[in-house]
Design a protein around this motif. Structure first.
Motif, mmCIF file in Angstrom:
data_model
loop_
_atom_site.group_PDB
_atom_site.id
_atom_site.type_symbol
_atom_site.label_atom_id
_atom_site.label_comp_id
_atom_site.label_asym_id
_atom_site.label_seq_id
_atom_site.Cartn_x
_atom_site.Cartn_y
_atom_site.Cartn_z
ATOM 1 N N THR A 158 0.872 -1.218 -0.179
ATOM 2 C CA THR A 158 0.032 -0.150 0.020
ATOM 3 C C THR A 158 0.980 1.239 -0.103
ATOM 4 O O THR A 158 1.753 1.384 0.767
ATOM 5 C CB THR A 158 -0.903 -0.117 1.076
ATOM 6 O OG1 THR A 158 -1.764 -1.062 1.187
ATOM 7 C CG2 THR A 158 -1.692 1.130 1.166
ATOM 8 N N PHE A 159 0.629 2.213 -0.994
ATOM 9 C CA PHE A 159 1.061 3.306 -1.194
ATOM 10 C C PHE A 159 0.255 4.279 -0.486
ATOM 11 O O PHE A 159 -1.003 4.500 -0.693
ATOM 12 C CB PHE A 159 1.394 4.010 -2.504
ATOM 13 C CG PHE A 159 2.304 2.981 -3.239
ATOM 14 C CD1 PHE A 159 3.656 3.132 -3.168
ATOM 15 C CD2 PHE A 159 2.024 1.811 -3.995
ATOM 16 C CE1 PHE A 159 4.543 2.333 -3.820
ATOM 17 C CE2 PHE A 159 2.748 0.867 -4.690
ATOM 18 C CZ PHE A 159 4.021 1.045 -4.548
ATOM 19 N N PHE A 160 0.867 5.448 0.516
ATOM 20 C CA PHE A 160 0.048 6.391 1.160
ATOM 21 C C PHE A 160 0.349 7.840 0.403
ATOM 22 O O PHE A 160 1.795 7.900 0.163
ATOM 23 C CB PHE A 160 0.218 6.656 2.602
ATOM 24 C CG PHE A 160 -0.327 5.310 3.272
ATOM 25 C CD1 PHE A 160 -1.473 5.030 3.690
ATOM 26 C CD2 PHE A 160 0.771 4.132 3.353
ATOM 27 C CE1 PHE A 160 -2.177 4.096 4.402
ATOM 28 C CE2 PHE A 160 0.130 3.041 4.042
ATOM 29 C CZ PHE A 160 -1.310 2.953 4.395
ATOM 30 N N PHE A 161 -0.636 8.534 0.059
ATOM 31 C CA PHE A 161 -0.044 9.735 -0.863
ATOM 32 C C PHE A 161 -1.048 10.749 -0.529
ATOM 33 O O PHE A 161 -2.203 10.426 0.031
ATOM 34 C CB PHE A 161 0.155 9.447 -2.330
ATOM 35 C CG PHE A 161 -1.289 9.108 -2.863
ATOM 36 C CD1 PHE A 161 -2.040 9.951 -3.602
ATOM 37 C CD2 PHE A 161 -1.651 7.925 -2.781
ATOM 38 C CE1 PHE A 161 -3.092 9.549 -4.384
ATOM 39 C CE2 PHE A 161 -2.854 7.401 -3.526
ATOM 40 C CZ PHE A 161 -3.559 8.300 -4.350
ATOM 41 N N ASP A 162 -0.740 12.182 -0.957
ATOM 42 C CA ASP A 162 -1.709 13.183 -0.667
ATOM 43 C C ASP A 162 -2.441 13.401 0.536
ATOM 44 O O ASP A 162 -3.566 13.547 0.955
ATOM 45 C CB ASP A 162 -2.650 13.242 -1.734
ATOM 46 C CG ASP A 162 -3.637 14.550 -1.873
ATOM 47 O OD1 ASP A 162 -3.212 15.584 -1.444
ATOM 48 O OD2 ASP A 162 -4.872 14.519 -2.072
ATOM 49 N N ASP A 175 4.595 3.783 3.853
ATOM 50 C CA ASP A 175 4.115 2.562 2.526
ATOM 51 C C ASP A 175 4.475 1.115 3.386
ATOM 52 O O ASP A 175 5.473 1.303 4.204
ATOM 53 C CB ASP A 175 4.890 2.742 1.288
ATOM 54 C CG ASP A 175 4.610 4.122 0.903
ATOM 55 O OD1 ASP A 175 3.597 4.619 1.240
ATOM 56 O OD2 ASP A 175 5.077 4.521 -0.349
ATOM 57 N N THR A 176 3.745 0.304 3.250
ATOM 58 C CA THR A 176 4.024 -0.997 3.850
ATOM 59 C C THR A 176 3.315 -2.157 3.039
ATOM 60 O O THR A 176 2.690 -2.089 2.238
ATOM 61 C CB THR A 176 3.209 -0.936 5.285
ATOM 62 O OG1 THR A 176 3.853 -1.927 5.968
ATOM 63 C CG2 THR A 176 1.936 -0.853 5.023
ATOM 64 N N GLN A 205 -0.687 -2.711 8.615
ATOM 65 C CA GLN A 205 -0.728 -2.098 9.817
ATOM 66 C C GLN A 205 0.522 -1.022 9.781
ATOM 67 O O GLN A 205 1.752 -1.324 9.898
ATOM 68 C CB GLN A 205 -0.222 -2.921 11.106
ATOM 69 C CG GLN A 205 -1.518 -3.892 11.405
ATOM 70 C CD GLN A 205 -1.385 -4.914 12.560
ATOM 71 O OE1 GLN A 205 -0.185 -5.281 12.775
ATOM 72 N NE2 GLN A 205 -2.245 -5.010 13.357
ATOM 73 N N PRO A 206 0.341 -0.006 9.003
ATOM 74 C CA PRO A 206 1.610 1.014 8.799
ATOM 75 C C PRO A 206 1.991 1.586 9.910
ATOM 76 O O PRO A 206 1.027 2.163 10.720
ATOM 77 C CB PRO A 206 1.041 1.819 7.567
ATOM 78 C CG PRO A 206 -0.681 1.983 7.983
ATOM 79 C CD PRO A 206 -0.808 0.655 8.388
ATOM 80 N N ASP A 207 3.183 2.141 9.941
ATOM 81 C CA ASP A 207 3.935 2.977 10.830
ATOM 82 C C ASP A 207 3.664 4.387 10.551
ATOM 83 O O ASP A 207 3.335 4.687 9.173
ATOM 84 C CB ASP A 207 5.271 2.926 11.074
ATOM 85 C CG ASP A 207 5.494 1.470 11.660
ATOM 86 O OD1 ASP A 207 4.722 1.051 12.559
ATOM 87 O OD2 ASP A 207 6.441 0.904 11.525
#
Length: 236
Positions: A158-162, A175-176, A205-207
């Motif tokens: 999973t990529f986290f953006f914006d 990202d994780t 479970q991302p940090d």
């Protein structure tokens, strides 16, 4: 005169003998036909083999429902909650055989992050968009006619953006990798078109890093979303 008569009699006898032989041959052929003589075999071309196309695509509407949970390190009683989201999604499936296939899902989903527990006074901490491509290996059951259930398991990155902070000064979700389980079915309306229902569970479970009132903190978000999809199937 006598010789001529003998010649005529000889020719008449030969003619009678020929007629008798021909009649016997015709009667013999008719009798053989009546006995059911075996006809010559007729060549029959083999039935064409149906070509197997390994590709399938689906367009679905997804309900992405994270579990509430998480914590900020060093803050006793801290907890987090997340908003649900409804988004469109495309997936591509490749069949190695009629039973085994691999599926890749593509879509993006937005979520709010809210404080809970001892953090409930913060309200909305921030918001983030997720791009969670997920690859699963599936087994498709083929013994139920138009109803074609399947199960699957795989991996997710999973990529986290914006990412935008609200009550926080800054927010950075990392990202994780995660695991995925899947169950679903296609109901085929004809050779190509069908209806799909799909349920996935992502273990995610991302940090994250967050700064609140000038204090830099770290933590873990226990997203672990359920993903329910309903859509249209097209089999090439």
């Amino acid at each position: 005169m006598f010789k001529r008569r003998n010649t005529i009699n000889t020719l008449a006898a030969l003619a009678a003998l020929f007629a008798t032989t021909a009649s016997v041959a015709v009667l013999g052929s008719a009798h053989a036909a009546d006995l059911g003589a075996t006809p010559a075999p007729v060549f029959k071309a083999p039935a064409p083999v149906e070509e197997f196309n390994p590709w399938m695509i689906r367009v679905r509407v997804l309900a992405v429902m994270p579990e509430d949970g998480g914590s900020v390190n060093g803050v006793p009683g801290s907890d987090l909650s997340y908003s649900d989201s409804v988004v469109p999604e495309l997936d591509i499936t490749y069949f190695f055989t009629k039973n085994w296939a691999a599926e890749l899902i593509l879509g993006v989903t937005p979520h709010d992050i809210d404080g809970a527990g001892s953090l409930s006074g913060l309200g909305k901490i921030g918001e983030v968009w997720l791009l969670p491509p997920t690859l699963t290996l599936q087994y498709h059951f083929t013994d139920f006619g138009a109803f074609k259930p399947y199960v699957g398991a795989g991996i997710n990155y999973t990529f986290f953006f914006d990412q935008q902070a609200d009550a926080a000064d800054s927010l950075d979700v990392k990202d994780t990798w995660g695991w995925a389980l899947q169950v679903g079915f296609d109901y085929m309306l004809d050779e190509h078109w069908g209806i799909n229902v799909d349920l996935k569970k992502l273990f995610l479970q991302p940090d994250f890093d967050v700064t609140v009132a000038g204090t830099a903190l770290t933590g873990t978000a226990d997203l672990n979303p359920w993903i329910l999809g309903v859509g249209v199937t097209y089999k090439f």
